[in-house]
Design a protein around this motif. Structure first.
Motif, PDB file in Angstrom:
ATOM      1  N   ARG A  15       0.813  -1.207   0.000  1.00 45.36           N
ATOM      2  CA  ARG A  15       0.000   0.000   0.000  1.00 45.36           C
ATOM      3  C   ARG A  15       0.851   1.263   0.000  1.00 45.36           C
ATOM      4  O   ARG A  15       0.528   2.251  -0.674  1.00 45.36           O
ATOM      5  CB  ARG A  15      -0.940  -0.011   1.206  1.00 45.36           C
ATOM      6  N   LEU A  16       1.978   1.246   0.736  1.00 41.92           N
ATOM      7  CA  LEU A  16       2.882   2.403   0.733  1.00 41.92           C
ATOM      8  C   LEU A  16       3.358   2.718  -0.684  1.00 41.92           C
ATOM      9  O   LEU A  16       3.428   3.879  -1.090  1.00 41.92           O
ATOM     10  CB  LEU A  16       4.099   2.161   1.622  1.00 41.92           C
ATOM     11  N   VAL A  17       3.676   1.677  -1.426  1.00 42.98           N
ATOM     12  CA  VAL A  17       4.158   1.871  -2.798  1.00 42.98           C
ATOM     13  C   VAL A  17       3.016   2.371  -3.684  1.00 42.98           C
ATOM     14  O   VAL A  17       3.196   3.308  -4.473  1.00 42.98           O
ATOM     15  CB  VAL A  17       4.783   0.579  -3.361  1.00 42.98           C
ATOM     16  N   VAL A  26       4.778  11.173  -9.781  1.00 43.13           N
ATOM     17  CA  VAL A  26       5.487   9.922  -9.489  1.00 43.13           C
ATOM     18  C   VAL A  26       5.060   8.880 -10.517  1.00 43.13           C
ATOM     19  O   VAL A  26       3.880   8.582 -10.661  1.00 43.13           O
ATOM     20  CB  VAL A  26       5.204   9.417  -8.056  1.00 43.13           C
ATOM     21  N   THR A  27       6.038   8.356 -11.216  1.00 43.61           N
ATOM     22  CA  THR A  27       5.779   7.280 -12.175  1.00 43.61           C
ATOM     23  C   THR A  27       6.502   6.030 -11.682  1.00 43.61           C
ATOM     24  O   THR A  27       7.404   6.106 -10.844  1.00 43.61           O
ATOM     25  CB  THR A  27       6.317   7.642 -13.575  1.00 43.61           C
ATOM     26  N   PHE A  28       6.098   4.901 -12.227  1.00 42.77           N
ATOM     27  CA  PHE A  28       6.756   3.660 -11.824  1.00 42.77           C
ATOM     28  C   PHE A  28       8.232   3.715 -12.198  1.00 42.77           C
ATOM     29  O   PHE A  28       9.094   3.291 -11.431  1.00 42.77           O
ATOM     30  CB  PHE A  28       6.072   2.448 -12.474  1.00 42.77           C
ATOM     31  N   ARG A  29       8.537   4.277 -13.352  1.00 46.01           N
ATOM     32  CA  ARG A  29       9.927   4.373 -13.796  1.00 46.01           C
ATOM     33  C   ARG A  29      10.757   5.225 -12.831  1.00 46.01           C
ATOM     34  O   ARG A  29      11.853   4.841 -12.442  1.00 46.01           O
ATOM     35  CB  ARG A  29       9.984   4.942 -15.204  1.00 46.01           C
ATOM     36  N   ARG A  30      10.222   6.389 -12.449  1.00 44.99           N
ATOM     37  CA  ARG A  30      10.947   7.258 -11.504  1.00 44.99           C
ATOM     38  C   ARG A  30      11.130   6.566 -10.163  1.00 44.99           C
ATOM     39  O   ARG A  30      12.178   6.681  -9.534  1.00 44.99           O
ATOM     40  CB  ARG A  30      10.212   8.575 -11.310  1.00 44.99           C
ATOM     41  N   LEU A  31      10.108   5.860  -9.741  1.00 43.44           N
ATOM     42  CA  LEU A  31      10.204   5.149  -8.464  1.00 43.44           C
ATOM     43  C   LEU A  31      11.292   4.087  -8.525  1.00 43.44           C
ATOM     44  O   LEU A  31      12.120   3.986  -7.621  1.00 43.44           O
ATOM     45  CB  LEU A  31       8.855   4.526  -8.093  1.00 43.44           C
ATOM     46  N   THR A  32      11.319   3.300  -9.592  1.00 46.39           N
ATOM     47  CA  THR A  32      12.329   2.242  -9.684  1.00 46.39           C
ATOM     48  C   THR A  32      13.741   2.836  -9.760  1.00 46.39           C
ATOM     49  O   THR A  32      14.674   2.269  -9.206  1.00 46.39           O
ATOM     50  CB  THR A  32      12.093   1.314 -10.892  1.00 46.39           C
ATOM     51  N   GLU A  33      13.881   3.966 -10.431  1.00 50.60           N
ATOM     52  CA  GLU A  33      15.204   4.601 -10.531  1.00 50.60           C
ATOM     53  C   GLU A  33      15.697   5.130  -9.190  1.00 50.60           C
ATOM     54  O   GLU A  33      16.897   5.146  -8.925  1.00 50.60           O
ATOM     55  CB  GLU A  33      15.167   5.735 -11.558  1.00 50.60           C
ATOM     56  N   LEU A  66      14.434  -3.002   2.088  1.00 51.49           N
ATOM     57  CA  LEU A  66      13.652  -2.024   2.853  1.00 51.49           C
ATOM     58  C   LEU A  66      14.327  -0.652   2.834  1.00 51.49           C
ATOM     59  O   LEU A  66      13.655   0.372   2.707  1.00 51.49           O
ATOM     60  CB  LEU A  66      13.444  -2.512   4.289  1.00 51.49           C
ATOM     61  N   ARG A  67      15.655  -0.637   2.933  1.00 51.42           N
ATOM     62  CA  ARG A  67      16.374   0.648   2.856  1.00 51.42           C
ATOM     63  C   ARG A  67      16.192   1.278   1.483  1.00 51.42           C
ATOM     64  O   ARG A  67      15.994   2.492   1.359  1.00 51.42           O
ATOM     65  CB  ARG A  67      17.861   0.447   3.171  1.00 51.42           C
ATOM     66  N   ALA A  68      16.239   0.455   0.441  1.00 57.22           N
ATOM     67  CA  ALA A  68      16.042   0.964  -0.916  1.00 57.22           C
ATOM     68  C   ALA A  68      14.626   1.522  -1.074  1.00 57.22           C
ATOM     69  O   ALA A  68      14.436   2.605  -1.648  1.00 57.22           O
ATOM     70  CB  ALA A  68      16.308  -0.141  -1.935  1.00 57.22           C
ATOM     71  N   LEU A  69      13.642   0.797  -0.565  1.00 51.30           N
ATOM     72  CA  LEU A  69      12.260   1.280  -0.650  1.00 51.30           C
ATOM     73  C   LEU A  69      12.083   2.589   0.104  1.00 51.30           C
ATOM     74  O   LEU A  69      11.414   3.504  -0.384  1.00 51.30           O
ATOM     75  CB  LEU A  69      11.289   0.228  -0.095  1.00 51.30           C
ATOM     76  N   ALA A  70      12.673   2.688   1.281  1.00 50.96           N
ATOM     77  CA  ALA A  70      12.569   3.930   2.048  1.00 50.96           C
ATOM     78  C   ALA A  70      13.131   5.098   1.244  1.00 50.96           C
ATOM     79  O   ALA A  70      12.524   6.172   1.173  1.00 50.96           O
ATOM     80  CB  ALA A  70      13.290   3.791   3.385  1.00 50.96           C
ATOM     81  N   ALA A  71      14.272   4.872   0.608  1.00 51.74           N
ATOM     82  CA  ALA A  71      14.883   5.924  -0.211  1.00 51.74           C
ATOM     83  C   ALA A  71      13.987   6.264  -1.400  1.00 51.74           C
ATOM     84  O   ALA A  71      13.739   7.443  -1.685  1.00 51.74           O
ATOM     85  CB  ALA A  71      16.267   5.489  -0.689  1.00 51.74           C
ATOM     86  N   GLY A  72      13.495   5.252  -2.086  1.00 48.23           N
ATOM     87  CA  GLY A  72      12.662   5.477  -3.262  1.00 48.23           C
ATOM     88  C   GLY A  72      11.338   6.140  -2.945  1.00 48.23           C
ATOM     89  O   GLY A  72      10.841   6.964  -3.712  1.00 48.23           O
ATOM     90  N   LEU A  73      10.765   5.772  -1.799  1.00 56.41           N
ATOM     91  CA  LEU A  73       9.470   6.332  -1.403  1.00 56.41           C
ATOM     92  C   LEU A  73       9.614   7.680  -0.703  1.00 56.41           C
ATOM     93  O   LEU A  73       8.618   8.370  -0.492  1.00 56.41           O
ATOM     94  CB  LEU A  73       8.738   5.344  -0.484  1.00 56.41           C
ATOM     95  N   GLY A  74      10.844   8.000  -0.292  1.00 54.88           N
ATOM     96  CA  GLY A  74      11.054   9.242   0.448  1.00 54.88           C
ATOM     97  C   GLY A  74      10.441   9.186   1.835  1.00 54.88           C
ATOM     98  O   GLY A  74       9.966  10.188   2.363  1.00 54.88           O
ATOM     99  N   LEU A  75      10.467   8.002   2.434  1.00 55.28           N
ATOM    100  CA  LEU A  75       9.895   7.801   3.765  1.00 55.28           C
ATOM    101  C   LEU A  75      10.980   7.393   4.742  1.00 55.28           C
ATOM    102  O   LEU A  75      11.998   6.819   4.344  1.00 55.28           O
ATOM    103  CB  LEU A  75       8.833   6.689   3.715  1.00 55.28           C
ATOM    104  N   PRO A  76      10.758   7.633   6.036  1.00 57.93           N
ATOM    105  CA  PRO A  76      11.718   7.142   7.022  1.00 57.93           C
ATOM    106  C   PRO A  76      11.795   5.616   6.979  1.00 57.93           C
ATOM    107  O   PRO A  76      10.776   4.934   6.775  1.00 57.93           O
ATOM    108  CB  PRO A  76      11.127   7.610   8.361  1.00 57.93           C
TER     109      PRO A  76
END
Length: 141
Positions: A15-17, A26-33, A66-76
């Motif tokens: 759900r966060l994603v 926010v696009t899927f491409r930008r998120l993956t990058e 999880l660290r990568a997702l936090a960075a990509g999502l801009g979340l703690p």
């Protein structure tokens, strides 16, 4: 992008994603990058991210993911870890915001106590609070 499930703690990380992808710009491409672990440079694969969005990832992600997702999502990182714990371990945390460090330490120690001892601890705290609010006589500080 359609999801297989919605709501509840059972898909908290997915759900966060999805919520991030609903934000303007926010696009899927930008998120993956931008989904890169700052500690190791690890990048989850595009296919894995698609599966996560659809709630099709069956195993809990590893710490670098999880660290990568936090960075990509801009979340703690803590927020992403909590969502992963809810989705994959059925473990929901309660945030103790606004409390001083000493109070959080006390609460953490309470979790280690035998449940039978908790009423005693509560009685001590209630007696302490009642004593502080009681009128003080002359010479009492």
């Amino acid at each position: 992008m359609p999801a297989t499930t919605t709501g509840g703690a059972d898909d908290a990380l997915s759900r966060l994603v999805r919520e991030a992808l609903d934000r303007p710009g926010v696009t899927f491409r930008r998120l993956t990058e931008s989904t890169v672990d700052p500690a190791t440079g690890y990048r989850p694969g595009t296919t894995w991210l698609h599966k996560l969005v659809r709630n099709e990832v069956v195993r809990a992600p590893e710490p670098q993911v999880l660290r990568a997702l936090a960075a990509g999502l801009g979340l703690p990182l803590l927020r992403v870890q909590q969502a992963a714990a809810a989705q994959y371990l059925d473990y929901v945390t309660t945030e103790l915001t606004g409390l001083p460090a000493d109070a959080r330490a006390i609460v953490a120690h309470l979790a280690e106590l035998d449940p039978a001892d908790l009423p005693k601890v509560r009685a001590v705290i209630e007696a302490f609070v009642a004593g502080r609010s009681a009128p003080r006589g002359p010479g009492e500080g």
